[in-house]
Write an enzyme that holds these catalytic residues in place. Structure first.
Site, mmCIF file in Angstrom:
data_model
loop_
_atom_site.group_PDB
_atom_site.id
_atom_site.type_symbol
_atom_site.label_atom_id
_atom_site.label_comp_id
_atom_site.label_asym_id
_atom_site.label_seq_id
_atom_site.Cartn_x
_atom_site.Cartn_y
_atom_site.Cartn_z
ATOM 1 C CG ASP A 79 -3.430 4.055 3.561
ATOM 2 O OD1 ASP A 79 -4.831 3.822 4.472
ATOM 3 O OD2 ASP A 79 -3.135 3.502 2.785
ATOM 4 C CD1 TRP B 201 -2.306 -2.035 1.545
ATOM 5 C CD2 TRP B 201 -3.034 -1.142 -0.162
ATOM 6 N NE1 TRP B 201 -3.348 -2.924 1.085
ATOM 7 C CE2 TRP B 201 -3.707 -2.309 -0.012
ATOM 8 C CE3 TRP B 201 -3.368 -0.193 -1.311
ATOM 9 C CZ2 TRP B 201 -5.033 -2.443 -1.044
ATOM 10 C CZ3 TRP B 201 -4.317 -0.597 -2.250
ATOM 11 C CH2 TRP B 201 -4.997 -1.573 -1.639
ATOM 12 C CE LYS C 54 -8.925 -2.707 3.452
ATOM 13 N NZ LYS C 54 -8.119 -1.853 2.519
#
Ligand SMILES: *Cc1c(COP(=O)(O)O)cnc(C)c1O
Length: 360
Positions: free
Chosen positions: A172, A102, A196
């Protein structure tokens, strides 16, 4: 119909009581004769849902008053672009820490807008640890520093908050937000896709210090400008109303549970059990350095990968779903976000023990 333990990395499990409440309110929200899905986002009913969700989130995370909370769309992936579009101002460089898949995507997107200084990179070791701040090579004139507190794919998590002084710290937090208390005041921007630990896909949370608003240039489209969304209370256009409502139910669930420190106790226990079991076994292993292990995503491999398919089939038959590892790393991955009950982790460990006994 029996619900299963779903170890998906995202979209992921939601608390059962939240789903039940959503079901009860599906056709008629509190006597309005409408589903939340059918309400005008500007009506007083939805406004009350929206405001309550924000207030509950602010309380849960102890978000200071000088921070804006935005309920946006576009996923964390849109934030990879919105961050440089809004925070660079007249600077040309931003610092990024590369700890996995990511981070890499955030870096690639930022390169469209500026010079990216990768201040630390753990690719060499296969992304199995968090780089100590003493190793970082920051640039002198970075507009901000971006990092990924929890790498969802590699299962690598920072157990500490970087200190960047006056340089805004951008995180993030897609796969770790709300998993434990966090000192929001240490950050310039926190963002997270909802699917999530917050609610259903389609909603993206952004928490940002208000002095960072207003940095987008004239060329930045309105939908990518934080200031536009902040000024409009996240209603510049139609927000993802139903996802916002469900996130609000999740926030209430967290408050009822005792807030983020209670959640942290449970999450810490869930993760410790699973790692302890893996470490004590010669059949399973996890490659991540102990101090950098994620509480939320636990990748593991079997001693013989020829057994992977069988493991997944038997696990699913035992009610343990979506344990296949990410295609880039293989093996297994158990995502054990907030909504995964402790009983789910216990059931997984029991299954793993039995599978090892039968095939190890
Ligand atoms: C899932 C995830 C993303 C991507 O989120 P989208 O909502 O699909 O854009 C980005 N970063 C991290 C850390 C993630 O876990």
């Amino acid at each position: 119909m029996a619900r299963v333990f779903n170890f998906s990395a995202g979209p992921a499990m939601l608390p059962e009581s939240v789903l039940q409440q959503a079901r009860e309110e599906m056709l008629d929200w509190r006597g309005t004769g409408m589903s939340v899905m059918e309400m005008s986002h500007r009506g007083k009913e939805f406004m009350s849902i929206a405001e309550e969700a924000e207030a509950d989130l602010r309380e849960l995370m102890a978000i200071p008053d000088d921070y804006a909370v935005l309920f946006l769309q576009g996923g964390a992936t849109s934030q990879f672009a919105m961050v440089p579009m809004n925070l660079l101002r007249d600077r040309r460089t931003a610092d990024y820490i590369n700890t996995g898949q990511w981070s890499k995507k955030a870096i690639a997107e930022a390169r469209r807008f500026c010079e990216v200084n990768v201040a630390a990179d753990t690719a060499d070791g296969g992304f199995t640890r968090v780089p100590l701040q003493a190793e970082w090579q920051r640039s002198a004139d970075a507009a901000y520093l971006h990092y990924t507190p929890n790498e969802t794919i590699g299962g690598v998590e920072f157990q500490w908050i970087p200190d960047t002084g006056d340089v805004p710290l951008v995180a993030d937090m897609s796969s770790t937000i709300l998993s434990r208390p966090v000192d929001v005041s240490r950050y310039g921007v926190i963002y997270a896709g909802a699917q999530k630990n917050i609610g259903p896909a389609g909603l993206t949370l952004v928490i940002l210090r208000k002095d960072l608003l207003g940095g987008a240039g004239e060329e930045v489209p309105a939908m990518f400008n934080y200031a536009v969304h902040a000024e409009a209370g996240s209603m510049y256009n139609t927000p993802p109303t139903y996802a916002w409502y469900l996130a609000g139910l999740v926030f209430k669930w967290l408050k009822d549970l005792g807030g983020l420190s209670a959640m942290a106790d449970i999450n810490g226990r869930k993760a410790a059990k699973l790692y302890d079991f893996i470490d004590a076994s010669a059949f399973y292993s996890n490659p991540v350095e102990v101090a950098s292990r994620s509480w939320m995503n636990v990748p593991f491999t079997l001693a013989d990968d020829a057994l992977d398919k069988r493991f997944l089939e038997e696990a699913a038959a035992a009610g343990l779903h979506t344990l296949k590892g990410h295609r880039s790393v293989g093996g297994m991955r158990a995502s054990i976000y907030n909504a995964m009950p402790e009983a789910g982790v216990d059931a997984l460990i029991d299954f793993m023990r039995e599978f090892q006994r039968a095939h190890g």
